[in-house]
Design a protein around this motif. Structure first.
Motif, mmCIF file in Angstrom:
data_model
loop_
_atom_site.group_PDB
_atom_site.id
_atom_site.type_symbol
_atom_site.label_atom_id
_atom_site.label_comp_id
_atom_site.label_asym_id
_atom_site.label_seq_id
_atom_site.Cartn_x
_atom_site.Cartn_y
_atom_site.Cartn_z
ATOM 1 N N UNK A 70 0.839 -1.187 0.000
ATOM 2 C CA UNK A 70 0.000 0.000 0.000
ATOM 3 C C UNK A 70 0.882 1.249 0.000
ATOM 4 N N UNK A 71 0.595 2.146 -0.911
ATOM 5 C CA UNK A 71 1.312 3.412 -1.000
ATOM 6 C C UNK A 71 0.365 4.542 -0.619
ATOM 7 N N UNK A 72 0.809 5.413 0.270
ATOM 8 C CA UNK A 72 0.053 6.609 0.601
ATOM 9 C C UNK A 72 0.863 7.850 0.284
ATOM 10 N N UNK A 73 0.168 8.932 -0.032
ATOM 11 C CA UNK A 73 0.796 10.243 -0.236
ATOM 12 C C UNK A 73 0.277 11.151 0.866
ATOM 13 N N UNK A 74 1.205 11.820 1.568
ATOM 14 C CA UNK A 74 0.862 12.575 2.769
ATOM 15 C C UNK A 74 1.410 13.999 2.694
ATOM 16 N N UNK A 75 0.655 14.922 3.266
ATOM 17 C CA UNK A 75 1.166 16.272 3.459
ATOM 18 C C UNK A 75 2.255 16.230 4.536
ATOM 19 N N UNK A 76 3.366 16.871 4.281
ATOM 20 C CA UNK A 76 4.481 16.792 5.218
ATOM 21 C C UNK A 76 4.199 17.453 6.556
ATOM 22 N N UNK A 77 3.393 18.490 6.556
ATOM 23 C CA UNK A 77 3.158 19.217 7.802
ATOM 24 C C UNK A 77 1.864 18.808 8.487
ATOM 25 N N UNK A 78 1.310 17.623 8.082
ATOM 26 C CA UNK A 78 0.060 17.161 8.684
ATOM 27 C C UNK A 78 0.313 16.601 10.079
ATOM 28 N N UNK A 83 -4.639 11.271 7.497
ATOM 29 C CA UNK A 83 -5.220 10.586 6.346
ATOM 30 C C UNK A 83 -4.344 10.879 5.130
ATOM 31 N N UNK A 84 -4.000 9.885 4.336
ATOM 32 C CA UNK A 84 -3.283 10.182 3.090
ATOM 33 C C UNK A 84 -4.180 10.962 2.139
ATOM 34 N N UNK A 85 -3.561 11.779 1.321
ATOM 35 C CA UNK A 85 -4.317 12.536 0.324
ATOM 36 C C UNK A 85 -4.429 11.768 -0.987
ATOM 37 N N UNK A 86 -3.750 10.636 -1.068
ATOM 38 C CA UNK A 86 -3.847 9.769 -2.238
ATOM 39 C C UNK A 86 -3.433 8.364 -1.818
ATOM 40 N N UNK A 100 -1.631 -21.092 -20.265
ATOM 41 C CA UNK A 100 -1.045 -21.141 -18.926
ATOM 42 C C UNK A 100 -1.307 -19.898 -18.107
ATOM 43 N N UNK A 101 -0.302 -19.466 -17.344
ATOM 44 C CA UNK A 101 -0.414 -18.302 -16.472
ATOM 45 C C UNK A 101 0.844 -17.454 -16.574
ATOM 46 N N UNK A 102 0.702 -16.187 -16.215
ATOM 47 C CA UNK A 102 1.835 -15.285 -16.126
ATOM 48 C C UNK A 102 1.645 -14.432 -14.880
ATOM 49 N N UNK A 103 2.741 -14.013 -14.250
ATOM 50 C CA UNK A 103 2.636 -13.138 -13.102
ATOM 51 C C UNK A 103 2.150 -11.753 -13.507
ATOM 52 N N UNK A 104 1.194 -11.218 -12.759
ATOM 53 C CA UNK A 104 0.591 -9.914 -13.044
ATOM 54 C C UNK A 104 0.789 -8.999 -11.847
ATOM 55 N N UNK A 105 1.274 -7.783 -12.088
ATOM 56 C CA UNK A 105 1.333 -6.754 -11.054
ATOM 57 C C UNK A 105 -0.048 -6.101 -11.014
ATOM 58 N N UNK A 106 -0.897 -6.539 -10.088
ATOM 59 C CA UNK A 106 -2.269 -6.056 -10.003
ATOM 60 C C UNK A 106 -2.311 -4.755 -9.216
ATOM 61 N N UNK A 107 -2.998 -3.763 -9.748
ATOM 62 C CA UNK A 107 -3.076 -2.429 -9.155
ATOM 63 C C UNK A 107 -4.526 -2.142 -8.784
ATOM 64 N N UNK A 108 -4.722 -1.586 -7.588
ATOM 65 C CA UNK A 108 -6.064 -1.267 -7.131
ATOM 66 C C UNK A 108 -6.003 -0.061 -6.206
ATOM 67 N N UNK A 109 -7.172 0.363 -5.728
ATOM 68 C CA UNK A 109 -7.251 1.407 -4.709
ATOM 69 C C UNK A 109 -6.664 2.737 -5.106
ATOM 70 N N UNK A 110 -6.785 3.128 -6.381
ATOM 71 C CA UNK A 110 -6.188 4.380 -6.847
ATOM 72 C C UNK A 110 -7.128 5.541 -6.530
ATOM 73 N N UNK A 119 -1.650 18.195 -9.168
ATOM 74 C CA UNK A 119 -0.322 18.315 -8.556
ATOM 75 C C UNK A 119 0.587 17.157 -8.962
ATOM 76 N N UNK A 120 0.191 16.419 -9.985
ATOM 77 C CA UNK A 120 1.028 15.328 -10.476
ATOM 78 C C UNK A 120 0.993 14.082 -9.626
ATOM 79 N N UNK A 121 0.001 13.982 -8.729
ATOM 80 C CA UNK A 121 -0.037 12.837 -7.817
ATOM 81 C C UNK A 121 -0.414 11.559 -8.547
ATOM 82 N N UNK A 122 -1.445 11.598 -9.389
ATOM 83 C CA UNK A 122 -1.856 10.389 -10.110
ATOM 84 C C UNK A 122 -0.712 9.863 -10.984
ATOM 85 N N UNK A 123 -0.018 10.771 -11.621
ATOM 86 C CA UNK A 123 1.124 10.362 -12.448
ATOM 87 C C UNK A 123 2.183 9.670 -11.594
ATOM 88 N N UNK A 124 2.483 10.249 -10.438
ATOM 89 C CA UNK A 124 3.480 9.637 -9.564
ATOM 90 C C UNK A 124 3.027 8.267 -9.084
#
Length: 433
Positions: A70-78, A83-86, A100-110, A119-124
């Motif tokens: 899980x990755x969170x983005x936080x205000x430094x002076x909070x 609560x993360x802002x992203x 067959x099967x292949x390994x997948x990097x599954x992404x969720x909770x965006x 502010x470029x958060x989604x891109x990051x």
């Protein structure tokens, strides 16, 4: 197949540095910090416009959070434990591909808070996940999207379309096979268990499928406190003539007006055999007092329109669902099988650089591929990484993308690519992740 545990992979440094310039901290959630975990869960609920989580809801979701990176983005002076802002989360899971099967990097909770747009958060977040996956040696990333216009810019392609059905049962009638085996009701705990078991046994039949997890099955079965329809959830299973469970269906009913007529919504139908699929559809379409049956996330080759007496009683809407993003062209293409021989040089254009270049792809008569760099060679086919990712599971047709101007090449080269990549049966993805 051996898969890495994404939780041990550190935060992407490029995204850390990029957001630091905005006064934001980009970091992996500390799963041992209970206050931070709760704040992350509350931010997720807020981001998806959900109700404020109760203590019970938080407890329901905790095992899933703890199983992921899980990755969170936080205000430094909070304040402490803000609560993360992203948010974003990920894990590595098997994905079924042809052969067959292949390994997948599954992404969720965006999510990105409405207070922190532009502010470029989604891109990051997204590029950080792709860099982390590529650095970890995972060849393909994937997600299911609440909005269809966001992810193409990051190289994702809509790869696993699905169908939404609405059936007027009084018009459609039934013209399928006679009953085989028996249908049995299930209590909710048993329903959750049976959903997971049958899904795991059956998911290898179709490209695009991924395993579910405990909270997915309990959620569908109406066992989670956040489910406002939980009291209307029911479930049945199909047992074949040999006494083996072959299929499970979970559904909810709602009254239409005050006429004692009902609509039945299929939350999930999973089956190992065509016979079991037909028997579960028969149960739904012939249910007493039900005038309408709806179901989503169904494969494009679902037999339903052919099981009824009047196919005009069945409305089918095709929409996007599973999105994929190739990060390592040779590993991804070698990781699946193909439907016909092929010898082609592919030029892949990837603005983020993961998959950019020319690649020679040879497929033998058994459907096995060899892929090697063909730097500087003239390409037979040129396409973006988003287009190649759309083609990967075998559902989207190369001819369709060529007609839309998303693939360039001779008709012969595009046709050969089309025939090789097509997958049978139709790929599908019957859950959200």
């Amino acid at each position: 197949m051996a898969l890495i545990d994404a939780r041990g992979i550190p935060a992407d440094q490029t995204s850390v540095d990029r957001l630091a310039g905005e006064g934001l901290d980009y970091r992996v959630l500390d799963l041992d910090d209970a206050a931070a975990v709760e704040a992350f869960q509350r931010a997720l609920a807020r981001g998806f416009l959900g109700a404020e989580p109760t203590a019970e809801t938080l407890a329901d979701g905790l095992p899933t959070v703890r199983s992921r990176r899980n990755i969170g983005v936080y205000e430094r002076d909070a304040a402490t434990a803000p609560h993360p802002v992203a948010t974003i989360d990920s894990w590595v899971t098997p994905m079924t591909v042809p052969g067959g099967e292949i390994g997948l990097w599954a992404i969720s909770g965006v999510t990105v808070s409405g207070t922190h747009r532009r502010r470029g958060i989604a891109r990051a977040l997204l590029e950080g996940e792709l860099r982390a996956a590529a650095d970890a040696g995972v060849a393909v990333a994937g997600l299911t999207a609440s909005e269809a216009t966001i992810y193409g810019r990051y190289g994702f392609g809509s790869a696993v379309p699905v169908a939404r059905f609405t059936v007027d049962t009084r018009r459609a009638g039934w013209d399928g096979p006679a009953p085989q085996g028996r249908i049995e009701y299930l209590d909710r705990e048993q329903l959750a268990q049976e959903l997971g078991a049958v899904h795991e046994r059956s998911r290898g039949a179709r490209s695009g499928q991924v395993p579910g997890w405990r909270a997915r099955w309990t959620g569908l079965a109406g066992l989670q406190s956040s489910d406002t329809d939980r009291d209307r959830v029911r479930g049945v299973r199909h047992v074949d003539a040999d006494g083996v469970v072959r299929g499970v269906m979970v559904y909810a009913v709602s009254e239409k007006g005050e006429s004692f007529r009902f609509a039945l919504h299929v939350r999930l139908l999973v089956a190992e055999t065509p016979e079991s699929t037909a028997m579960l559809w028969r149960f739904a379409l012939q249910h007493d007092l039900v005038d309408e049956v709806t179901a989503d996330l169904r494969p494009l080759d679902d037999a339903l329109p052919w099981l009824v007496a009047d196919p005009r009683g069945v409305t089918q809407i095709v929409h996007d669902h599973g999105w994929l993003r190739i990060l390592d062209v040779p590993a991804a293409l070698v990781g699946r099988r193909y439907s016909s021989p092929l010898d082609v040089v592919i030029r892949v254009e990837d603005p983020l650089g993961f998959s950019d270049g020319e690649w020679r792809m040879r497929v033998d008569g058994a459907g096995r591929a060899e892929v090697e760099s063909a730097s500087g060679e003239e390409a037979d086919v040129t396409l973006s990484v988003s287009a190649l990712s759309s083609l990967y599971a075998g559902s989207v047709r190369a001819a369709s993308l060529a007609g839309a101007g998303r693939i360039s090449g001779s008709p012969e080269a595009v046709g050969a690519l089309d025939r090789a990549l097509a997958a049978f049966p139709a790929p599908s993805l019957d859950i959200w992740y």
